[in-house]
Scaffold this motif. Structure first.
Motif, mmCIF file in Angstrom:
data_model
loop_
_atom_site.group_PDB
_atom_site.id
_atom_site.type_symbol
_atom_site.label_atom_id
_atom_site.label_comp_id
_atom_site.label_asym_id
_atom_site.label_seq_id
_atom_site.Cartn_x
_atom_site.Cartn_y
_atom_site.Cartn_z
ATOM 1 N N ALA A 164 0.838 -1.248 0.001
ATOM 2 C CA ALA A 164 0.129 -0.049 -0.025
ATOM 3 C C ALA A 164 0.771 1.391 -0.146
ATOM 4 O O ALA A 164 0.569 2.050 -0.856
ATOM 5 C CB ALA A 164 -0.989 -0.005 1.030
ATOM 6 N N ILE A 165 2.016 1.547 0.712
ATOM 7 C CA ILE A 165 2.897 2.521 1.011
ATOM 8 C C ILE A 165 3.535 2.811 -0.526
ATOM 9 O O ILE A 165 3.389 3.900 -1.130
ATOM 10 C CB ILE A 165 3.934 2.173 1.974
ATOM 11 C CG1 ILE A 165 3.327 2.154 3.377
ATOM 12 C CG2 ILE A 165 5.044 3.093 1.861
ATOM 13 C CD1 ILE A 165 4.132 1.697 4.327
ATOM 14 N N VAL A 166 4.059 1.786 -1.186
ATOM 15 C CA VAL A 166 4.569 1.720 -2.473
ATOM 16 C C VAL A 166 3.497 2.254 -3.353
ATOM 17 O O VAL A 166 3.866 3.255 -4.311
ATOM 18 C CB VAL A 166 5.334 0.330 -2.847
ATOM 19 C CG1 VAL A 166 5.582 0.527 -4.257
ATOM 20 C CG2 VAL A 166 6.464 0.172 -2.063
ATOM 21 N N VAL A 167 2.373 1.838 -3.654
ATOM 22 C CA VAL A 167 1.440 2.251 -4.604
ATOM 23 C C VAL A 167 1.160 3.787 -4.272
ATOM 24 O O VAL A 167 1.055 4.288 -5.283
ATOM 25 C CB VAL A 167 0.057 1.384 -4.212
ATOM 26 C CG1 VAL A 167 -0.995 2.080 -5.069
ATOM 27 C CG2 VAL A 167 0.094 -0.014 -4.928
ATOM 28 N N PHE A 168 0.988 4.067 -2.997
ATOM 29 C CA PHE A 168 0.643 5.504 -2.951
ATOM 30 C C PHE A 168 1.715 6.536 -3.139
ATOM 31 O O PHE A 168 1.653 7.707 -3.002
ATOM 32 C CB PHE A 168 -0.044 5.727 -1.506
ATOM 33 C CG PHE A 168 -1.566 5.161 -1.615
ATOM 34 C CD1 PHE A 168 -2.500 5.932 -2.496
ATOM 35 C CD2 PHE A 168 -1.803 4.016 -0.945
ATOM 36 C CE1 PHE A 168 -3.808 5.350 -2.451
ATOM 37 C CE2 PHE A 168 -3.298 3.503 -1.019
ATOM 38 C CZ PHE A 168 -4.149 4.191 -1.783
#
Length: 435
Positions: A164-168
């Motif tokens: 999730a961190i990488v996506v955002f």
């Protein structure tokens, strides 16, 4: 199994490559439709799972053994065959997706051509490696499944947060909500519901295989329901967000690239992420193989569970090569899901109506194995249950052509309701003739 074990088992069952892939497939419906159908379908499907889990907790019997009471001792072979086939199929699908990850790792380590680039050597070796992991994960039966789920749940939580961190870091939430799939590949809410229902309902027919080990009723029902939904929502949503995020970044969307290995590579997550994908596949397949093995023991009574698990694992290994015969993995996966929804919905409706409505939650366990006993019906088959199941399958096909149903609410749950009503009416009218 404690409440935590039941919770972890069902999180691990759904926190896997297949769930991620499902999230990527329904991305074609857009974030709003995909999100609402994901939540709604998950809740409805796993209410059925909690009900079936209660059956296992109350009786101490696996699901396919319980179908002897509704379908007859011989009639239960039908649901058992479907269960064994579908869980071998799910194990094969997860194995194939994990093998794609292994092919990407081999590309980095040995410069082999990855599956995404047309290479098959790394994929074949990957399938063999995954099969060895599966044999290890089910080597001790229920005990080894419990151990691997306890480890898997920790890795899953870490991976979801990381992803999730990488996506955002790459795209904003506004960009994800504004994105729409090209019309040529866009799917309706009804199609998304049927895809998700076929995926979710598969677990209902395996629920009591685990709830029969639960120490408390809450573990077999409430915590199973919560675990299945947490696993579903976490991995399907991350698959949904990662697929749309990648489409926004690349300004191109291809549902064939929804598998976690391809997405992880495009997001630059590296080998560690691919290793986590491989491990979570093993945790999910431990549950798949346990359900398939249990179905096999219902048909072959003298076979013990552990040898049955070895048999279905070896069969699943062979089945894992079938997607190579299709143009794309998505083509094979879509066909598989359609057949699952067709068979499972009516079957589940029949055995839930039989236990909770017709039998008022009471089965005579001592009769469940008796030839010419209470559940023998006509030569071992309850033809009313078989007829209701068959009519449900026909209805599934027929309703596919009814646009306002198939494109809005889907046909799976509608078919389940109709099948349950048909079985109830047939039993009330003709039940005395099959006892």
């Amino acid at each position: 199994m404690s409440n935590w074990d039941m919770f972890a088992t069902w999180i691990g069952a759904n926190a896997n490559n297949g769930t991620w892939y499902i999230g990527g497939v329904i991305a074609a419906a857009g974030i709003y439709t995909a999100s609402t159908t994901l939540i709604t379908t998950g809740i409805i499907s796993y209410i059925f799972l909690a009900l079936a889990s209660y059956m296992g907790y109350k009786t101490g019997l696996p699901m396919m053994t319980l179908t002897r009471a509704s379908f007859g001792l011989k009639g239960s072979f039908g649901p058992s065959i479907i269960n064994m086939v579908q869980f071998i199929g799910w194990a094969a699908a997860n194995t194939f997706i994990a093998a794609i990850s292994i092919s990407v790792i081999f590309k980095d380590l040995f410069n082999w051509t990855s599956y995404a680039d047309g290479g098959k050597t790394g994929l074949v070796v990957g399938i063999i490696i995954m099969s060895l992991l599966h044999l290890a994960s089910i080597s001790l039966g229920e005990k080894s499944v419990r151990m691997i789920e306890r480890v898997g749940i920790i890795l899953v939580i870490i991976f979801v947060i990381w992803e999730a961190i990488v996506v955002f870091q790459h795209v904003s939430l506004d960009q994800i909500f504004d994105w729409q799939a090209p019309k040529s590949v866009r799917i309706s809410s009804g199609e998304a519901i049927d895809i998700l229902a076929a995926f979710n309902l598969a677990w209902v027919t395996a629920s009591s295989d685990f709830s029969r080990f639960a120490k408390k009723k809450s573990g077999g029902t409430t915590w199973s329901f919560l675990g299945a939904n947490v696993g579903l929502f976490s991995f399907a949503f991350i698959g949904l967000l990662a697929t749309i995020g990648t489409a926004v970044m690349n300004q191109a969307f291809d549902p064939n690239d929804s598998d976690p290995s391809t997405i992880a590579s495009k997001l630059g997550l590296g080998i560690i992420a691919l290793l986590v994908i491989i491990i979570t596949s093993a945790t999910a397949n431990a549950v798949n193989l346990m359900a398939a093995g249990s179905a096999l023991t219902n048909m072959w009574h003298k076979l013990k569970l552990t040898p049955a698990l070895w048999i279905v694992t070896l069969i699943a290994t062979l089945v894992s090569f079938i997607p190579l015969l299709f143009a794309t993995f998505l083509d094979a996966f879509t066909v598989f899901l359609d057949y699952i929804g067709m068979f499972l919905g009516p079957e589940i409706a029949v055995f839930l109506v039989d236990y909770f409505i017709i039998r008022k939650g009471q089965y005579e366990i001592s009769e469940i194995t008796k030839v010419s006993g209470k559940y023998w019906y006509a030569s071992g088959i309850n033809w009313l249950a078989i007829a209701s199941w068959a009519v449900g399958i026909i209805l599934y096909f027929s309703l596919k052509s009814v646009f306002w149903i198939s494109q809005t609410i889907g046909v799976t749950f509608v078919t389940m309701v109709l099948s349950g009503v048909i079985y109830y009416i047939l039993t009330k009218v003709f039940g005395k003739y099959v006892k």
